[in-house]
Design a protein around this motif. Sequence first.
Motif, mmCIF file in Angstrom:
data_model
loop_
_atom_site.group_PDB
_atom_site.id
_atom_site.type_symbol
_atom_site.label_atom_id
_atom_site.label_comp_id
_atom_site.label_asym_id
_atom_site.label_seq_id
_atom_site.Cartn_x
_atom_site.Cartn_y
_atom_site.Cartn_z
ATOM 1 N N LEU A 113 19.329 -45.720 42.437
ATOM 2 C CA LEU A 113 18.884 -46.787 41.535
ATOM 3 C C LEU A 113 17.472 -47.255 41.877
ATOM 4 N N VAL A 114 17.182 -47.371 43.163
ATOM 5 C CA VAL A 114 15.851 -47.785 43.590
ATOM 6 C C VAL A 114 14.812 -46.749 43.172
ATOM 7 N N SER A 115 15.148 -45.478 43.343
ATOM 8 C CA SER A 115 14.237 -44.408 42.946
ATOM 9 C C SER A 115 13.948 -44.471 41.448
ATOM 10 N N ALA A 116 15.004 -44.698 40.655
ATOM 11 C CA ALA A 116 14.816 -44.812 39.208
ATOM 12 C C ALA A 116 14.048 -46.073 38.854
ATOM 13 N N GLY A 117 14.320 -47.167 39.578
ATOM 14 C CA GLY A 117 13.654 -48.441 39.303
ATOM 15 C C GLY A 117 12.164 -48.390 39.560
ATOM 16 N N ARG A 118 11.755 -47.597 40.521
ATOM 17 C CA ARG A 118 10.325 -47.468 40.811
ATOM 18 C C ARG A 118 9.593 -46.723 39.705
ATOM 19 N N ARG A 119 10.328 -45.880 38.984
ATOM 20 C CA ARG A 119 9.711 -45.097 37.911
ATOM 21 C C ARG A 119 9.755 -45.818 36.565
ATOM 22 N N VAL A 120 10.797 -46.611 36.360
ATOM 23 C CA VAL A 120 10.996 -47.278 35.061
ATOM 24 C C VAL A 120 11.106 -48.780 35.290
ATOM 25 N N ASP A 121 10.036 -49.498 34.974
ATOM 26 C CA ASP A 121 10.024 -50.943 35.202
ATOM 27 C C ASP A 121 11.123 -51.665 34.439
ATOM 28 N N ALA A 122 11.443 -51.200 33.246
ATOM 29 C CA ALA A 122 12.436 -51.883 32.404
ATOM 30 C C ALA A 122 13.854 -51.736 32.942
ATOM 31 N N LEU A 123 14.048 -50.865 33.955
ATOM 32 C CA LEU A 123 15.395 -50.615 34.456
ATOM 33 C C LEU A 123 16.009 -51.851 35.094
ATOM 34 N N ALA A 124 15.215 -52.642 35.805
ATOM 35 C CA ALA A 124 15.751 -53.794 36.525
ATOM 36 C C ALA A 124 16.439 -54.798 35.594
ATOM 37 N N ILE A 131 26.302 -54.116 43.282
ATOM 38 C CA ILE A 131 25.430 -53.213 44.058
ATOM 39 C C ILE A 131 24.235 -52.784 43.217
ATOM 40 N N ALA A 132 24.483 -52.443 41.955
ATOM 41 C CA ALA A 132 23.400 -52.010 41.069
ATOM 42 C C ALA A 132 22.394 -53.124 40.853
ATOM 43 N N GLU A 133 22.894 -54.334 40.568
ATOM 44 C CA GLU A 133 22.002 -55.476 40.335
ATOM 45 C C GLU A 133 21.131 -55.750 41.551
ATOM 46 N N GLU A 134 21.761 -55.793 42.732
ATOM 47 C CA GLU A 134 21.014 -56.059 43.960
ATOM 48 C C GLU A 134 19.978 -54.974 44.225
#
Length: 224
Positions: A186-197, A27-30
């Motif tokens: 996770l999506v909210s965090a991913g939008r703020r931190v590019d390296a998160l993905a 789920i996190a990866e997707e």
Amino acid sequence: MILATALAGVVFGIALAAPPGPMNAIIAEESVVRGWNAGFRAGLGAMLADVLFFLLALAGVVAVIDRYPVVRPVLYLVGGLLMCYFAIGATREARAATAFTDGSHASSKGFRKTFALSLTNPYQIGFWLTVGVGLLQSGTLDIFAHVPGVGAALEGALVVQTGSPALLAGFFGGIAVWIVVYPAALVSAGRRVDALAPVVAALSAVVLAGFGLVFLAVGALQVV
């Protein structure tokens, strides 16, 4: 009483869905690679498997698995192989993902991954052979006693009546809440931190590989 039972079911569903594991890794990866829709669909695959196991438990079919000892090691081996295979894919995602893509990446297979893993997950099947059957029968259930990792410490903190439609509705409602909120966070965090993905994809690969190797080892030992 009905509301309290339903809320207890929600807490139980979230408590069982939230701990780290293969399903949450997918789920996190997707979510961080393909966006909320992909993460939600991955969660839906695992939840659909639980609904299927619930129906089979209701019909008494799940109990048949417990009568044939050869089934469990086979499930461990198949599930372990699937996890290792999906770990390879997550490793490729970690290398390819440079930032959060919000669905612009390749098409999602998360639903099929989590559904297949759930159907071959001995722990999930074991839950429906034990606690799941208890949810269907009239009696009592110690909610927190079955939470992975902290069950012993929380034993007796919340005991509810089982066999109630409100408890079952709350249980699946709790799982639904998790598969909506977890990808969204996770999506909210991913939008703020590019390296998160790439980091999350790499961690997902590690979790899947780790569980896969453990499953293969347990399956091999049971065969021997």
